[in-house]
Every structure is written in structure tokens, then in C-alpha cells.
Design a protein around this motif. Sequence first.
Motif, PDB file in Angstrom:
ATOM      1  N   VAL A 132      14.145 -16.040   0.272  1.00 28.28           N
ATOM      2  CA  VAL A 132      15.138 -14.951   0.256  1.00 28.28           C
ATOM      3  C   VAL A 132      16.568 -15.515   0.314  1.00 28.28           C
ATOM      4  O   VAL A 132      17.400 -15.171  -0.534  1.00 28.28           O
ATOM      5  CB  VAL A 132      14.864 -13.940   1.389  1.00 28.28           C
ATOM      6  N   PRO A 133      16.883 -16.417   1.268  1.00 25.08           N
ATOM      7  CA  PRO A 133      18.240 -16.979   1.246  1.00 25.08           C
ATOM      8  C   PRO A 133      18.555 -17.723  -0.051  1.00 25.08           C
ATOM      9  O   PRO A 133      19.660 -17.614  -0.569  1.00 25.08           O
ATOM     10  CB  PRO A 133      18.239 -17.951   2.434  1.00 25.08           C
ATOM     11  N   ALA A 134      17.561 -18.462  -0.576  1.00 25.65           N
ATOM     12  CA  ALA A 134      17.819 -19.247  -1.792  1.00 25.65           C
ATOM     13  C   ALA A 134      18.146 -18.332  -2.972  1.00 25.65           C
ATOM     14  O   ALA A 134      19.000 -18.653  -3.794  1.00 25.65           O
ATOM     15  CB  ALA A 134      16.614 -20.120  -2.125  1.00 25.65           C
ATOM     16  N   PHE A 135      17.486 -17.188  -3.030  1.00 23.33           N
ATOM     17  CA  PHE A 135      17.741 -16.275  -4.146  1.00 23.33           C
ATOM     18  C   PHE A 135      19.161 -15.711  -4.089  1.00 23.33           C
ATOM     19  O   PHE A 135      19.820 -15.556  -5.118  1.00 23.33           O
ATOM     20  CB  PHE A 135      16.720 -15.128  -4.133  1.00 23.33           C
ATOM     21  N   PHE A 136      19.607 -15.409  -2.881  1.00 23.97           N
ATOM     22  CA  PHE A 136      20.925 -14.779  -2.752  1.00 23.97           C
ATOM     23  C   PHE A 136      22.048 -15.802  -2.559  1.00 23.97           C
ATOM     24  O   PHE A 136      23.218 -15.418  -2.500  1.00 23.97           O
ATOM     25  CB  PHE A 136      20.927 -13.768  -1.595  1.00 23.97           C
ATOM     26  N   LEU A 137      21.687 -17.070  -2.441  1.00 21.06           N
ATOM     27  CA  LEU A 137      22.693 -18.107  -2.163  1.00 21.06           C
ATOM     28  C   LEU A 137      23.843 -18.126  -3.182  1.00 21.06           C
ATOM     29  O   LEU A 137      25.007 -18.253  -2.779  1.00 21.06           O
ATOM     30  CB  LEU A 137      22.012 -19.470  -2.100  1.00 21.06           C
ATOM     31  N   PRO A 138      23.570 -18.013  -4.494  1.00 20.23           N
ATOM     32  CA  PRO A 138      24.687 -18.048  -5.443  1.00 20.23           C
ATOM     33  C   PRO A 138      25.695 -16.918  -5.244  1.00 20.23           C
ATOM     34  O   PRO A 138      26.831 -17.011  -5.685  1.00 20.23           O
ATOM     35  CB  PRO A 138      23.995 -17.899  -6.809  1.00 20.23           C
ATOM     36  N   ARG A 139      25.281 -15.841  -4.582  1.00 19.49           N
ATOM     37  CA  ARG A 139      26.203 -14.720  -4.362  1.00 19.49           C
ATOM     38  C   ARG A 139      27.031 -14.908  -3.103  1.00 19.49           C
ATOM     39  O   ARG A 139      27.980 -14.169  -2.872  1.00 19.49           O
ATOM     40  CB  ARG A 139      25.423 -13.407  -4.245  1.00 19.49           C
ATOM     41  N   ILE A 140      26.645 -15.872  -2.273  1.00 14.77           N
ATOM     42  CA  ILE A 140      27.385 -16.106  -1.035  1.00 14.77           C
ATOM     43  C   ILE A 140      28.508 -17.084  -1.339  1.00 14.77           C
ATOM     44  O   ILE A 140      28.258 -18.160  -1.886  1.00 14.77           O
ATOM     45  CB  ILE A 140      26.442 -16.664   0.055  1.00 14.77           C
ATOM     46  N   LYS A 141      29.745 -16.701  -0.993  1.00 14.57           N
ATOM     47  CA  LYS A 141      30.874 -17.533  -1.407  1.00 14.57           C
ATOM     48  C   LYS A 141      31.276 -18.606  -0.391  1.00 14.57           C
ATOM     49  O   LYS A 141      31.352 -19.764  -0.749  1.00 14.57           O
ATOM     50  CB  LYS A 141      32.056 -16.636  -1.762  1.00 14.57           C
TER      51      LYS A 141
ATOM     52  N   LEU B 288      28.979 -20.175   5.299  1.00 15.42           N
ATOM     53  CA  LEU B 288      27.939 -19.148   5.356  1.00 15.42           C
ATOM     54  C   LEU B 288      26.681 -19.603   4.615  1.00 15.42           C
ATOM     55  O   LEU B 288      25.554 -19.345   5.051  1.00 15.42           O
ATOM     56  CB  LEU B 288      28.476 -17.846   4.756  1.00 15.42           C
ATOM     57  N   LYS B 289      26.901 -20.333   3.525  1.00 13.74           N
ATOM     58  CA  LYS B 289      25.749 -20.900   2.805  1.00 13.74           C
ATOM     59  C   LYS B 289      24.954 -21.826   3.749  1.00 13.74           C
ATOM     60  O   LYS B 289      23.732 -21.767   3.804  1.00 13.74           O
ATOM     61  CB  LYS B 289      26.229 -21.713   1.600  1.00 13.74           C
ATOM     62  N   VAL B 290      25.708 -22.679   4.449  1.00  9.79           N
ATOM     63  CA  VAL B 290      25.058 -23.641   5.361  1.00  9.79           C
ATOM     64  C   VAL B 290      24.308 -22.888   6.455  1.00  9.79           C
ATOM     65  O   VAL B 290      23.155 -23.204   6.777  1.00  9.79           O
ATOM     66  CB  VAL B 290      26.120 -24.589   5.969  1.00  9.79           C
ATOM     67  N   LEU B 291      24.966 -21.856   6.983  1.00 12.45           N
ATOM     68  CA  LEU B 291      24.353 -21.061   8.056  1.00 12.45           C
ATOM     69  C   LEU B 291      23.061 -20.404   7.575  1.00 12.45           C
ATOM     70  O   LEU B 291      22.039 -20.426   8.274  1.00 12.45           O
ATOM     71  CB  LEU B 291      25.355 -19.988   8.510  1.00 12.45           C
TER      72      LEU B 291
ATOM     73  N   ARG C 170      31.227 -18.301 -10.416  1.00  9.95           N
ATOM     74  CA  ARG C 170      31.181 -17.796 -11.783  1.00  9.95           C
ATOM     75  C   ARG C 170      30.550 -16.416 -11.760  1.00  9.95           C
ATOM     76  O   ARG C 170      29.343 -16.281 -11.722  1.00  9.95           O
ATOM     77  CB  ARG C 170      30.367 -18.741 -12.659  1.00  9.95           C
ATOM     78  N   ALA C 171      31.399 -15.417 -11.766  1.00  6.06           N
ATOM     79  CA  ALA C 171      30.857 -14.057 -11.809  1.00  6.06           C
ATOM     80  C   ALA C 171      30.420 -13.772 -13.234  1.00  6.06           C
ATOM     81  O   ALA C 171      31.123 -14.112 -14.185  1.00  6.06           O
ATOM     82  CB  ALA C 171      31.920 -13.083 -11.365  1.00  6.06           C
ATOM     83  N   VAL C 172      29.255 -13.172 -13.366  1.00  4.51           N
ATOM     84  CA  VAL C 172      28.761 -12.828 -14.702  1.00  4.51           C
ATOM     85  C   VAL C 172      29.471 -11.560 -15.154  1.00  4.51           C
ATOM     86  O   VAL C 172      29.455 -10.549 -14.464  1.00  4.51           O
ATOM     87  CB  VAL C 172      27.234 -12.617 -14.674  1.00  4.51           C
ATOM     88  N   ARG C 173      30.123 -11.654 -16.313  1.00  2.72           N
ATOM     89  CA  ARG C 173      30.831 -10.492 -16.847  1.00  2.72           C
ATOM     90  C   ARG C 173      29.866  -9.677 -17.704  1.00  2.72           C
ATOM     91  O   ARG C 173      29.122 -10.242 -18.503  1.00  2.72           O
ATOM     92  CB  ARG C 173      32.014 -10.978 -17.690  1.00  2.72           C
ATOM     93  N   HIS C 174      29.893  -8.377 -17.509  1.00  2.34           N
ATOM     94  CA  HIS C 174      29.047  -7.494 -18.316  1.00  2.34           C
ATOM     95  C   HIS C 174      29.901  -6.901 -19.426  1.00  2.34           C
ATOM     96  O   HIS C 174      30.949  -6.315 -19.154  1.00  2.34           O
ATOM     97  CB  HIS C 174      28.447  -6.388 -17.452  1.00  2.34           C
ATOM     98  N   VAL C 175      29.452  -7.080 -20.655  1.00  4.94           N
ATOM     99  CA  VAL C 175      30.240  -6.638 -21.811  1.00  4.94           C
ATOM    100  C   VAL C 175      29.422  -5.645 -22.628  1.00  4.94           C
ATOM    101  O   VAL C 175      28.283  -5.933 -23.011  1.00  4.94           O
ATOM    102  CB  VAL C 175      30.608  -7.846 -22.708  1.00  4.94           C
ATOM    103  N   LEU C 176      30.023  -4.496 -22.870  1.00  5.34           N
ATOM    104  CA  LEU C 176      29.367  -3.512 -23.749  1.00  5.34           C
ATOM    105  C   LEU C 176      29.878  -3.721 -25.172  1.00  5.34           C
ATOM    106  O   LEU C 176      31.087  -3.742 -25.413  1.00  5.34           O
ATOM    107  CB  LEU C 176      29.697  -2.085 -23.294  1.00  5.34           C
ATOM    108  N   LEU C 177      28.947  -3.899 -26.106  1.00  5.46           N
ATOM    109  CA  LEU C 177      29.316  -3.968 -27.521  1.00  5.46           C
ATOM    110  C   LEU C 177      29.204  -2.541 -28.051  1.00  5.46           C
ATOM    111  O   LEU C 177      28.098  -2.001 -28.127  1.00  5.46           O
ATOM    112  CB  LEU C 177      28.378  -4.897 -28.286  1.00  5.46           C
ATOM    113  N   ASP C 178      30.321  -1.932 -28.368  1.00  6.84           N
ATOM    114  CA  ASP C 178      30.238  -0.524 -28.775  1.00  6.84           C
ATOM    115  C   ASP C 178      29.817  -0.412 -30.236  1.00  6.84           C
ATOM    116  O   ASP C 178      29.689  -1.418 -30.951  1.00  6.84           O
ATOM    117  CB  ASP C 178      31.549   0.215 -28.465  1.00  6.84           C
TER     118      ASP C 178
END
Lengths: 158, 348
Positions: B268-277, B281-284, A10-18
Amino acid sequence: MNWRARRPQRAVRHVLLDDTFIHALLDADAAAHADAGALYGELIDRYENERDRLFALSSVLADLPAELRRGALAPVLTLHVAAQHRRAAAMIGGPLSPFVALSLVMMQRERIRTVASATYEFDQFDVEVLSVAPRFGDDVESISSPTAHLSAPRSTDG
Amino acid sequence: MPKSALVLRDAENSGLVPQPRPTAPWPLENVVPEDRAYYVRLIGFAIFTVGYVLWFVKKGLIIDRISVGISVGIFIVIGHLGRPLRQWGRLVFDLLCYCVMWLCYEESRGWADRAGFEWQVEAPRNLDRFIFFGTDPNVWLQRRFYNPGVIRWYDKVASATYFTHFIFPVIAIAVLWVTNHREWVRFMKRFASLLLVACAMFVVLPTVPPWMAASRRYHIIEPLARHTSRGFSSMGLKGFVNTWQHALDWGNAVAAMPSLHAAFSLFVPAFFLPRIKPIWLKVLVLCFPLLMLTSLVYFGEHWVIDGLAGWLLVGLSFLFWGWFERRQLRVRAERARRFITAPAGAQG
């Protein structure tokens, strides 16, 4: 075995309200007020689910009463406009309004690619437009960006 | 003349008349004038990186707090070149908070000495024995893998893992500081909470580490070698090891519970974990804290229970701030909803 992620991130979308959107939202007499309210409701739902992050320019928010900022616009984060942003906006030529030019500069600098607006001026740029711009003629099929994910409610005002 | 000066729409039309969408919409980067300071920052980072690597090769890694502070400060200043004044003001405030956090951490060593709480000597050993069915994991690992005369590959891996403690969190903080302030704030809230609770535990629960428990003074487990820096020295990084050795002299020797090494290696890994797809790699990435704890136990630096306590604190810090941030989202969303659902006359 599939070692790739099984569900999409779930990528967070950034929305500008103009400024046009915010004025349509806050001004009960505005033509697009109902549409802006409906769209804002959807954006708030997504905000609460951490799907959207909402922004507005400090130059727009500064003119609003504090109770609106803390109430109606509580989910909206401030993008602080500096002199260098205004200078960059002034360098954008063409018949764009200064507000749109400033919004474009801030979107580019803050890597925001979605804008909620009550004008058509963003349609010509490669951004996702959540439009609540009033429809003036029946011959216009669609006035929102085709890339918009949210339903863009239309005003029935003629 | 910027590219954007090209006519973007029919000038005769007013702003609200709909225009047909152009077949190829204008990319923002072609419309908005570029931020020239971006290239200045890039060059600055390149010079910083070269300088840092040269320093690392000649004098070793920077680990003392003041030098780390200076190097991080230079990095962050480079990252703010050409930014608006307001961001510089915010940076000064952030730096003050950051310095206060580390000063409190350093001061906690003195508080621990003055508070005079009873040292925990046998309790952590007993807990470890309970978890491992009567075995001392430190002793078990050293008996099987440690050879005083030979430095094996795993000694180097364990040593390198141990010393990442002085690098990874700092890099994460500095990069977030420069690239994404909102994420930096999220990171620092969790990090500062973790440090605060850990410091409180160092004061009220001073715990003797295994190498000290194995010494003649206590001798409650079989003798252990404290060979932490051996692997790193063998890789030619003697300068760094000397600095670390010096740091140990003024450090709090009985600050074993919780293990900040173990905590940071998960943090540090836990903070960035949601960004790892990719899941692999998460397991690693999550294997890293395990590797760190194994290294700590192997070197006799920490009990297993110290590491588990560190991980628990990380979990609690993430849980608390996650709950708090979700609550903030709910409250703000609710305020905004009240406005939407209010009758038109009551708005504004």
C-alpha cells in the motif's frame, strides 16, 4: 537540510482531444491537419513518457473506423458520454456549440483541465488550450491560450 | 437560468473567428451545471462513516471476508450513486472479479491441505539464523521485550500495526474504486498477482510459523509466546480480537511463507509513494513495513525470511506490471506515430 522533495513531481496532465482536433488530425484535407499532426506528435512523446494522458469522448470516437481507433488513436482513452452528461451540456446556455458544451461537461466531471482543439471556443474558459485553430488574419497575434505549455503550431494557410 | 447563459462571445461571429481572450476566463465550475448526486454521495459517505465508527466501538473491527465484503460493497455503492448506468455495469464486473480473487485465496487453504507438500520446519529457521549470525530473531526479541505480566506501549504499537493488515489494503481498494477507476485497475493487477503467487507458495511450500516451531510438537527453537492480540485487547478492542481469534481457527496455520502481512504493509505505501511529495514523509511511510515485520517477528507469527519473501513478491509484482504498462505505452505510441509519419494518402 532541505527535507522537501528535491525535484518536482511529474504530475500527469490529462488532455482532452476534442472533436475538431481529431477531425483535423484525421482529415488530410483539413486546414489545421499539419499543425494537428505536429501537436499530436508532441502529445504522444509526452504520453510515452507518462507525462500526459489523452482522452476523447465516446461520441466522437464511435464515428471512427476501428482501425483508426486501434492505430492512430491507440493512446487515446475513451470518456464515455452518458445521458446525464448530455442533459448537463444542454443546460449550458449561450452560443456554444453542443460539442463544446459536452466537452466542457466531461472535462469538469473528469477533472480534465487541458484541451487540444482546432476551435477558439475554449479560449474563454479557465482551461489550458492547446490550439491548432487556423489563423485567418495577420492582425491576430496569438490565438492559443497563454497557459499552454506546449508550443502550439500555427498553420501558414492564409 | 445558469450562469453560463450569459453571453460568452459575440454571437454575430462564426465559430472560427478568433476572439480576444477575456481578461478573466470563466471557471468551468461556473459554466457546467453541478452534479447534484455529488452531494448525495457526500451525505451517504458521512452516514457510512458514522455507522462504521459506531460498529467499531461497539462490536470491534470488521475482518471476516463476508462482513468486509458487505461493508466495502456498501461504501462502493454509495460512491456510485448518481453515476451513469455504464459505470454500474463496470462495477458489477469489477465486483465479480474481486470476489473470484478472494474465493481463490480462501480455496487455496483447501488446496494446500490436499496437495500434501512437505511442511518446511527447519529451513526457515536456518535461513533466519544465517541472516542473524546464528541468533533466532523471534526468541531474541521476546527475551528482551516480552513480559507476560505487563503490557508495555510497544506491545500496543506492535499489536495495532499487526491489525492494520485487515484495514489498510481494504481502505485503499475501496477509495481507489470510488475515486479513480484507472488507478484501481493498476492497484488490483499488482495486488491480484501478489495474492496468486503467494497462494501458490502456500500450496507448494507450506511453512511452519515460529510459534508452531517453538511448540512441543517441533521444539526446534526456544518456547515463544503468541501474544499478538494482547496489546489490542488492552486498548478495549476485544470484539475485534475475538473475531480474529475465530478466524485463526479455520485459517491455514502453515501459510507462513510468504508473509502477506509484511507484503501488504509494503504494497500500500509503495503504490502511493509517487504521490507523496516530501522526502521525509516518504521515509516515514517506508518505515511502516519495517515496523510490521518487527511486530510479526516479535509476536512469533512469522520468520524474518517470510517477511523478506513477501517484500520480494511485492517488488516483483510492481516491476512486472510497471514493465508491462510501459511496454503498452510504447506500443500504442508507436502505432500512433506510424500514422503521423505515413504519407497523407495512406492515412485513414
